[in-house]
Design a protein around this motif. Structure first.
Motif, mmCIF file in Angstrom:
data_model
loop_
_atom_site.group_PDB
_atom_site.id
_atom_site.type_symbol
_atom_site.label_atom_id
_atom_site.label_comp_id
_atom_site.label_asym_id
_atom_site.label_seq_id
_atom_site.Cartn_x
_atom_site.Cartn_y
_atom_site.Cartn_z
ATOM 1 N N ASN A 20 6.569 1.091 10.291
ATOM 2 C CA ASN A 20 6.844 0.174 9.211
ATOM 3 C C ASN A 20 7.154 -1.234 9.003
ATOM 4 O O ASN A 20 8.098 -1.114 10.164
ATOM 5 C CB ASN A 20 8.389 0.895 8.141
ATOM 6 C CG ASN A 20 8.232 2.165 7.842
ATOM 7 O OD1 ASN A 20 6.881 2.011 6.521
ATOM 8 N ND2 ASN A 20 8.603 2.956 8.008
ATOM 9 N N GLU A 22 8.749 -4.825 7.135
ATOM 10 C CA GLU A 22 8.752 -5.964 5.812
ATOM 11 C C GLU A 22 9.737 -7.019 6.059
ATOM 12 O O GLU A 22 9.729 -7.517 7.353
ATOM 13 C CB GLU A 22 10.169 -4.998 5.414
ATOM 14 C CG GLU A 22 10.076 -3.849 5.032
ATOM 15 C CD GLU A 22 10.509 -2.562 6.364
ATOM 16 O OE1 GLU A 22 10.559 -1.725 6.989
ATOM 17 O OE2 GLU A 22 11.242 -3.483 7.388
ATOM 18 N N THR A 30 4.945 -3.166 5.134
ATOM 19 C CA THR A 30 3.507 -1.972 5.173
ATOM 20 C C THR A 30 4.094 -1.249 6.018
ATOM 21 O O THR A 30 5.194 -1.354 6.111
ATOM 22 C CB THR A 30 2.765 -3.199 5.307
ATOM 23 O OG1 THR A 30 2.321 -4.806 4.615
ATOM 24 C CG2 THR A 30 1.500 -2.303 6.312
ATOM 25 N N THR A 31 3.036 0.318 5.364
ATOM 26 C CA THR A 31 3.296 1.343 6.679
ATOM 27 C C THR A 31 2.102 1.716 6.871
ATOM 28 O O THR A 31 0.946 1.588 6.303
ATOM 29 C CB THR A 31 3.947 2.462 4.923
ATOM 30 O OG1 THR A 31 5.235 1.952 4.820
ATOM 31 C CG2 THR A 31 3.730 3.836 6.151
ATOM 32 N N SER A 73 0.654 -0.432 1.986
ATOM 33 C CA SER A 73 1.043 -1.164 1.611
ATOM 34 C C SER A 73 1.596 -2.124 0.485
ATOM 35 O O SER A 73 1.157 -1.213 -0.605
ATOM 36 C CB SER A 73 0.000 -2.851 2.324
ATOM 37 O OG SER A 73 0.274 -3.932 2.676
ATOM 38 N N ALA A 140 3.784 -3.210 11.803
ATOM 39 C CA ALA A 140 4.458 -1.934 11.962
ATOM 40 C C ALA A 140 3.382 -0.886 12.788
ATOM 41 O O ALA A 140 4.161 -0.189 12.799
ATOM 42 C CB ALA A 140 3.477 -1.785 10.390
ATOM 43 N N GLY A 154 9.488 -0.182 4.697
ATOM 44 C CA GLY A 154 7.743 -0.255 4.612
ATOM 45 C C GLY A 154 7.403 -0.874 3.273
ATOM 46 O O GLY A 154 7.594 -1.842 2.529
ATOM 47 N N CYS A 155 6.100 -0.004 2.783
ATOM 48 C CA CYS A 155 5.603 -0.284 1.677
ATOM 49 C C CYS A 155 6.489 0.125 0.309
ATOM 50 O O CYS A 155 5.936 -0.683 -1.003
ATOM 51 C CB CYS A 155 4.394 0.435 1.182
ATOM 52 S SG CYS A 155 4.591 2.312 1.128
ATOM 53 N N LEU A 168 10.166 4.351 -0.290
ATOM 54 C CA LEU A 168 9.129 4.990 1.079
ATOM 55 C C LEU A 168 10.179 6.505 1.022
ATOM 56 O O LEU A 168 11.109 6.214 0.851
ATOM 57 C CB LEU A 168 8.874 4.359 2.014
ATOM 58 C CG LEU A 168 7.759 5.029 2.954
ATOM 59 C CD1 LEU A 168 6.511 4.934 2.730
ATOM 60 C CD2 LEU A 168 8.483 4.361 4.345
#
Length: 326
Positions: A20, A22, A30-31, A73, A140, A154-155, A168
């Motif tokens: 992840n 951020e 984003t993941t 994402s 990530a 993350g996302c 998440l």
């Protein structure tokens, strides 16, 4: 009897890691789900406003049958650039698809992606010509590990689930005969994950070991079919989405992975109401690391995998919102 894996995360599937990243000023993230070795993959899209990359490549009749990673994402269409960062990292490692090994010809990493809309969440989106997503993808990927936090990461960092904070979520299940199924979801849905007028998740029948608060509806609770509870007010097309990934060590062909993806979509509807609306971009990936052969007759075994994937995904969705509120 099936039970959650030791981490209760998608990474309980051997050969799967998650990273992840951020940007908390932008309020996005984003993941990335990375397979140690290329994994058989499929995708199912059910929402009315999806944003995806390389999903056509995952049809069962295409030449490339395996992927190196999947990216989920924030950032709406901008967020698809996170897969560029992941591809660059994988390519530098020599990973990817190549019809032939030729000197000086790089392989092509296969990195499908899906995005959710978080552009109107109050973060600083004044990035001009430099959206942050390629760098978030690279970060990530570098952060990939077997353990990772849930909730506002993350996302899921800038996500909203109906009128509540989204996030998440992840969950896993390990069967008595040794198959592991994991799910991961970025929850930014239009609909509500809670039963109207309660703190009880729609996914409560599938909860394991109090993983999202152990709330239960009252004995005489009746849901009004026209009552949507804490769904978002004034939704706009393309601004809501739950994006998810299922992973398993059961060996699946591309066609079988696609069937599991179709079955696992019901995990969305077990956890969110309403779902698959014109406002949503709901999309689901399936990854198979191929370590454990399906028992014969395979259609029965495949049905079992699809059903377990759906219930595990419902749990992951609820966990994402529950952890975001903690």
């Amino acid at each position: 009897m099936s039970r959650p894996g030791p981490k209760n995360l998608i990474t309980d599937v051997p050969g799967i890691e998650v990273g992840n990243a951020e940007n908390r000023d932008v309020l996005t993230g984003t993941t990335v789900i990375v397979a140690d070795e290329p994994a058989t993959a499929a995708c199912a899209v059910a929402g009315g406003g999806p944003g995806t990359r390389e999903t056509d490549l995952l049809r069962a009749d295409t030449m490339v049958e395996q992927v190196d990673a999947v990216v989920l994402s924030g950032g709406s269409a901008y967020g698809l650039a996170a897969a560029d960062g992941v591809s660059a990292k994988l390519g530098a490692m020599g990973r990817g698809y190549g019809l032939k090994d030729l000197p000086g010809v790089p392989k092509t990493p296969i990195v499908p992606a899906a995005i959710l809309y978080d552009l109107a969440n109050g973060g600083d989106k004044g990035w001009g010509e430099q959206p942050p997503y390629r760098l978030l993808g690279e970060e990530a990927f570098e952060n990939r590990a077997k353990s990772f936090p849930l909730g506002n990461v993350g996302c899921g960092l800038g996500a909203n689930a109906g009128a509540h904070a989204g996030g998440l979520g992840s969950a896993s299940l390990r069967t008595a005969d040794g198959i592991t199924i994991g799910a991961l979801a970025g929850v930014n849905c239009f609909g509500s994950v809670f039963m109207p007028g309660t703190s009880c998740f729609w996914a409560w029948p599938y909860e394991q070991n109090g993983e999202f608060g152990n709330h239960r509806p009252g004995e005489n609770y009746n849901a009004d079919p026209e009552e949507w509870g804490d769904a978002k007010m004034n939704p706009q097309p393309g601004q809501n989405t739950t994006i998810a990934c299922i992973a398993t060590d059961a060996a699946l062909t591309p066609a079988q992975a696609h069937r599991v993806a179709q079955m696992a979509l019901s995990g969305f509807s077990r956890a969110i109401r309403p779902v698959f609306a014109p406002f949503d971009g709901d999309a689901l990936f399936v990854l198979s690391t191929g370590k454990i052969a399906l028992e014969e007759p395979s259609p029965i075994s495949l049905t079992r995998i699809g059903e377990l994937a759906a219930s595990t995904l419902a749990r992951a969705i609820a966990r994402g919102v529950y952890e975001a509120d903690q």
